[in-house]
Write an enzyme that holds these catalytic residues in place. Sequence first.
Site, PDB file in Angstrom:
ATOM      1  N   ARG A  31      -3.373   0.927  17.687  1.00 43.05           N
ATOM      2  CA  ARG A  31      -3.203   0.506  16.303  1.00 43.05           C
ATOM      3  C   ARG A  31      -3.189   1.750  15.423  1.00 43.05           C
ATOM      4  O   ARG A  31      -4.023   2.635  15.572  1.00 43.05           O
ATOM      5  CB  ARG A  31      -4.343  -0.419  15.843  1.00 43.05           C
ATOM      6  CG  ARG A  31      -4.396  -1.747  16.562  1.00 43.05           C
ATOM      7  CD  ARG A  31      -3.217  -2.617  16.170  1.00 43.05           C
ATOM      8  NE  ARG A  31      -3.279  -3.923  16.759  1.00 43.05           N
ATOM      9  CZ  ARG A  31      -2.495  -4.344  17.750  1.00 43.05           C
ATOM     10  NH1 ARG A  31      -1.612  -3.530  18.277  1.00 43.05           N
ATOM     11  NH2 ARG A  31      -2.596  -5.559  18.211  1.00 43.05           N
ATOM     12  N   ALA A  73      -5.038  -1.501 -12.509  1.00 43.22           N
ATOM     13  CA  ALA A  73      -5.735  -1.386 -11.232  1.00 43.22           C
ATOM     14  C   ALA A  73      -6.057   0.064 -10.935  1.00 43.22           C
ATOM     15  O   ALA A  73      -5.511   0.966 -11.560  1.00 43.22           O
ATOM     16  CB  ALA A  73      -4.878  -1.972 -10.119  1.00 43.22           C
ATOM     17  N   GLU A  89     -10.785   1.787 -15.389  1.00 47.18           N
ATOM     18  CA  GLU A  89      -9.325   1.754 -15.315  1.00 47.18           C
ATOM     19  C   GLU A  89      -8.703   0.966 -16.464  1.00 47.18           C
ATOM     20  O   GLU A  89      -7.658   1.350 -16.983  1.00 47.18           O
ATOM     21  CB  GLU A  89      -8.862   1.166 -13.977  1.00 47.18           C
ATOM     22  CG  GLU A  89      -9.093   2.068 -12.796  1.00 47.18           C
ATOM     23  CD  GLU A  89      -8.154   3.265 -12.745  1.00 47.18           C
ATOM     24  OE1 GLU A  89      -7.121   3.276 -13.452  1.00 47.18           O
ATOM     25  OE2 GLU A  89      -8.460   4.198 -11.989  1.00 47.18           O
ATOM     26  N   GLU A  93      -6.036   2.942 -18.683  1.00 48.08           N
ATOM     27  CA  GLU A  93      -4.623   2.568 -18.614  1.00 48.08           C
ATOM     28  C   GLU A  93      -4.120   1.813 -19.840  1.00 48.08           C
ATOM     29  O   GLU A  93      -2.962   1.969 -20.217  1.00 48.08           O
ATOM     30  CB  GLU A  93      -4.362   1.716 -17.363  1.00 48.08           C
ATOM     31  CG  GLU A  93      -4.516   2.492 -16.077  1.00 48.08           C
ATOM     32  CD  GLU A  93      -4.147   1.694 -14.844  1.00 48.08           C
ATOM     33  OE1 GLU A  93      -3.758   0.511 -14.967  1.00 48.08           O
ATOM     34  OE2 GLU A  93      -4.244   2.261 -13.743  1.00 48.08           O
ATOM     35  N   PRO A 111      -2.705  -6.136   5.588  1.00 48.22           N
ATOM     36  CA  PRO A 111      -3.722  -5.989   6.626  1.00 48.22           C
ATOM     37  C   PRO A 111      -3.210  -5.550   7.994  1.00 48.22           C
ATOM     38  O   PRO A 111      -4.009  -5.161   8.839  1.00 48.22           O
ATOM     39  CB  PRO A 111      -4.350  -7.384   6.709  1.00 48.22           C
ATOM     40  CG  PRO A 111      -3.285  -8.302   6.243  1.00 48.22           C
ATOM     41  CD  PRO A 111      -2.524  -7.536   5.195  1.00 48.22           C
ATOM     42  N   GLY A 112      -1.912  -5.558   8.202  1.00 50.38           N
ATOM     43  CA  GLY A 112      -1.384  -5.118   9.485  1.00 50.38           C
ATOM     44  C   GLY A 112      -1.482  -3.620   9.712  1.00 50.38           C
ATOM     45  O   GLY A 112      -1.556  -3.174  10.851  1.00 50.38           O
ATOM     46  N   GLU A 116      -7.057  -1.159   2.964  1.00 52.07           N
ATOM     47  CA  GLU A 116      -7.436  -1.399   1.567  1.00 52.07           C
ATOM     48  C   GLU A 116      -7.731  -2.874   1.270  1.00 52.07           C
ATOM     49  O   GLU A 116      -6.995  -3.760   1.662  1.00 52.07           O
ATOM     50  CB  GLU A 116      -6.294  -0.934   0.660  1.00 52.07           C
ATOM     51  CG  GLU A 116      -6.539  -1.224  -0.810  1.00 52.07           C
ATOM     52  CD  GLU A 116      -5.326  -0.900  -1.661  1.00 52.07           C
ATOM     53  OE1 GLU A 116      -5.502  -0.246  -2.691  1.00 52.07           O
ATOM     54  OE2 GLU A 116      -4.204  -1.288  -1.292  1.00 52.07           O
ATOM     55  N   GLU A 135      -3.221  12.325 -16.208  1.00 51.37           N
ATOM     56  CA  GLU A 135      -2.134  13.233 -16.543  1.00 51.37           C
ATOM     57  C   GLU A 135      -0.789  12.843 -15.936  1.00 51.37           C
ATOM     58  O   GLU A 135       0.252  12.966 -16.566  1.00 51.37           O
ATOM     59  CB  GLU A 135      -2.514  14.649 -16.079  1.00 51.37           C
ATOM     60  CG  GLU A 135      -1.632  15.735 -16.616  1.00 51.37           C
ATOM     61  CD  GLU A 135      -2.165  17.093 -16.232  1.00 51.37           C
ATOM     62  OE1 GLU A 135      -1.492  17.750 -15.415  1.00 51.37           O
ATOM     63  OE2 GLU A 135      -3.228  17.488 -16.747  1.00 51.37           O
ATOM     64  N   GLU A 137       0.163   9.787 -15.081  1.00 47.78           N
ATOM     65  CA  GLU A 137       0.508   8.390 -15.345  1.00 47.78           C
ATOM     66  C   GLU A 137       1.278   8.267 -16.656  1.00 47.78           C
ATOM     67  O   GLU A 137       0.797   8.664 -17.705  1.00 47.78           O
ATOM     68  CB  GLU A 137      -0.757   7.522 -15.427  1.00 47.78           C
ATOM     69  CG  GLU A 137      -1.490   7.361 -14.121  1.00 47.78           C
ATOM     70  CD  GLU A 137      -2.740   6.516 -14.257  1.00 47.78           C
ATOM     71  OE1 GLU A 137      -2.990   5.705 -13.355  1.00 47.78           O
ATOM     72  OE2 GLU A 137      -3.486   6.673 -15.249  1.00 47.78           O
TER      73      GLU A 137
END
Length: 176
Positions: A31, A73, A89, A93, A111-112, A116, A135, A137
């Site tokens: 995997r 996010a 955040e 943002e 999930p494969g 995260e 900076e 973004e």
Amino acid sequence: MRVLKSETVYKGVRVVVKRDEVEIGGRRVVREVVNLAGASQAAAALPVTHDRKVILVKQFRYPAGEDLIEIPAGVVEKGETPLECMKRELLEETGYTAADWQELFAFFPTPGVVSERIHVFLAQDLVRKEAHPEEDEKITVLEVPFDEALRMVRYGEIHDAKTMTALLYAHHFLNL
């Protein structure tokens, strides 16, 4: 499941790729797993104003090769909870803070291959302040009526999975 062998194949600024040999159900398999560098959790918020407008952000996403419309996010930093991350955040943002926070759900977007987990919050009782994006973004803040955001999902104007999931969850389970 048992890990028999694990090696780091690549370590970059944003991701770490591992190649693991594992035993699952009596079978040996390989995997490959992508981890966020320094974190395995992210947080996102569905900010909703008192008049049912959703605060969204539009920004260029290099891997997608286009501007995406998303809920705010970010990656949970070491020593930080998902809620603390999201409060930071949201202000960075969008320039908003929220007095009312509710965790809605957490999910694995891919999930494969990716470890995260994203924690999604509902943020209400919003107060507008000043945004402080990082900076690199370039963010446009959008205030969209909730029903319009749902229309954007339906007609393919919003492609981001966490945003689609949060909007549909809030509509279905919270009657927003």
